[in-house]
Write a protein that holds these residues in place. Structure first.
Motif, mmCIF file in Angstrom:
data_model
loop_
_atom_site.group_PDB
_atom_site.id
_atom_site.type_symbol
_atom_site.label_atom_id
_atom_site.label_comp_id
_atom_site.label_asym_id
_atom_site.label_seq_id
_atom_site.Cartn_x
_atom_site.Cartn_y
_atom_site.Cartn_z
ATOM 1 N N GLY A 55 62.523 47.107 24.238
ATOM 2 C CA GLY A 55 62.090 47.958 25.333
ATOM 3 C C GLY A 55 60.579 48.089 25.382
ATOM 4 O O GLY A 55 59.916 48.173 24.342
ATOM 5 N N GLU A 56 60.029 48.115 26.594
ATOM 6 C CA GLU A 56 58.594 48.259 26.803
ATOM 7 C C GLU A 56 58.328 49.331 27.849
ATOM 8 O O GLU A 56 59.061 49.454 28.835
ATOM 9 N N ILE A 79 61.354 50.599 30.319
ATOM 10 C CA ILE A 79 61.817 51.972 30.161
ATOM 11 C C ILE A 79 60.762 53.004 30.539
ATOM 12 O O ILE A 79 60.981 54.207 30.351
ATOM 13 N N GLY A 80 59.620 52.561 31.073
ATOM 14 C CA GLY A 80 58.544 53.496 31.382
ATOM 15 C C GLY A 80 58.474 53.857 32.854
ATOM 16 O O GLY A 80 59.241 53.352 33.681
ATOM 17 N N PRO A 81 57.533 54.739 33.207
ATOM 18 C CA PRO A 81 57.313 55.074 34.613
ATOM 19 C C PRO A 81 56.951 53.830 35.409
ATOM 20 O O PRO A 81 56.307 52.912 34.891
ATOM 21 N N ILE A 82 57.349 53.810 36.677
ATOM 22 C CA ILE A 82 57.153 52.616 37.509
ATOM 23 C C ILE A 82 56.203 52.918 38.652
ATOM 24 O O ILE A 82 56.475 53.773 39.494
ATOM 25 N N HIS A 93 60.194 39.666 35.389
ATOM 26 C CA HIS A 93 60.193 39.385 33.951
ATOM 27 C C HIS A 93 61.213 40.149 33.127
ATOM 28 O O HIS A 93 61.584 39.676 32.037
ATOM 29 N N PHE A 94 61.676 41.288 33.590
ATOM 30 C CA PHE A 94 62.587 42.098 32.784
ATOM 31 C C PHE A 94 64.041 41.865 33.186
ATOM 32 O O PHE A 94 64.338 41.467 34.317
ATOM 33 N N ASP A 95 64.940 42.136 32.244
ATOM 34 C CA ASP A 95 66.380 41.998 32.487
ATOM 35 C C ASP A 95 67.012 43.329 32.894
ATOM 36 O O ASP A 95 67.990 43.351 33.635
ATOM 37 N N TRP A 96 66.458 44.413 32.353
ATOM 38 C CA TRP A 96 66.950 45.766 32.624
ATOM 39 C C TRP A 96 65.778 46.657 33.033
ATOM 40 O O TRP A 96 64.673 46.479 32.541
ATOM 41 N N VAL A 97 66.059 47.636 33.889
ATOM 42 C CA VAL A 97 65.110 48.703 34.197
ATOM 43 C C VAL A 97 65.867 50.023 34.055
ATOM 44 O O VAL A 97 66.883 50.232 34.725
ATOM 45 N N HIS A 98 65.369 50.906 33.191
ATOM 46 C CA HIS A 98 66.069 52.162 32.899
ATOM 47 C C HIS A 98 65.512 53.353 33.669
ATOM 48 O O HIS A 98 66.102 54.431 33.605
#
Length: 228
Positions: A55-56, A79-82, A93-98
């Motif tokens: 996670g980043e 996992i951070g603010p967007i 680039h990412f597979d998941w966004v939380h």
């Protein structure tokens, strides 16, 4: 044995013990190693010890790291603010966004996700503790946002995420995590097939697992205290 390898073993043992106490199989809880502020060498160490999910919180740092270790075939979670101007990089680039908490961000991620890519797996961040300083949609507005996201192409709504207030009171920890689980169950009852509860970190993962966490996001217990 490196300290990261030893720390990973200790965290996995904590997860297994918490899952067993909750009457759950250990493999029902997915460990996301939060590698923000740590160099790609630390990611490589953890990967060598069998860790696959990372996670980043910071987009540019995360994307640089993803590129550096791409050959390892890891799964990356944002996992951070967007910020709006970072949605393309995240989607590419990412597979998941939380951490989606508004429709505008979800729509931009949907538009930026390549048609040749698999669906972006997403969770909605909910502000269960009502803190003004915390990101996340309010529980009252969650249903509307979930319905909006569920209709967007190239996104797959998987569940909910929360970062409750920091507290050593395990009963309060469990109350907050139970709130998130109840919100997920309500949405599932309305026809949204949600299977993910992203909740629990180094200090409160046991309480989260007791209340049904399917993902825990652990940084300091694996990589050590951050320098920034």
């Amino acid at each position: 044995m490196s300290s990261i390898t030893a720390n990973l073993q200790a965290v996995r043992q904590r997860i297994e013990a918490a899952a067993r106490a909750a009457g759950r199989p250990a493999d029902s809880v997915r460990l996301v190693a939060v590698s923000k502020t740590f160099a790609s060498a630390a990611v490589r160490e953890a990967a060598m010890a069998g860790q696959r999910d990372f996670g980043e919180n910071y987009v540019t740092e995360g994307v640089d790291k993803i590129r550096e270790v791409r050959a390892l075939g890891l799964t990356w979670h944002y996992i951070g603010p967007i910020q709006s101007n970072k949605t393309r990089l995240i989607a590419e680039h990412f597979d998941w966004v939380h951490s989606i908490d508004r429709e505008k961000i979800a729509a931009r991620l949907s538009q930026a996700r390549g048609t040749e890519q698999t669906e972006l797996q997403v969770c909605i961040q909910v502000n269960v503790s009502g803190e003004g300083s915390k990101s996340g949609v309010s529980p009252e507005n969650l249903r509307t946002l979930a319905k909006q996201i569920s209709r967007l192409p190239r996104l797959k709504l998987r569940g909910l995420m929360a970062i409750p207030e920091a507290t050593s009171d395990e009963s309060l920890q469990r109350i907050r995590f139970a709130q998130l689980r109840a919100l997920r169950d309500d949405l599932s009852g309305e026809g949204l097939a949600l299977d993910t509860l992203s909740m629990g970190m180094s200090a409160d993962m046991e309480a989260a697992i007791a209340e049904g966490a399917t993902m825990v996001r652990v940084g300091s217990a694996i990589f050590g205290e951050r320098k920034s």
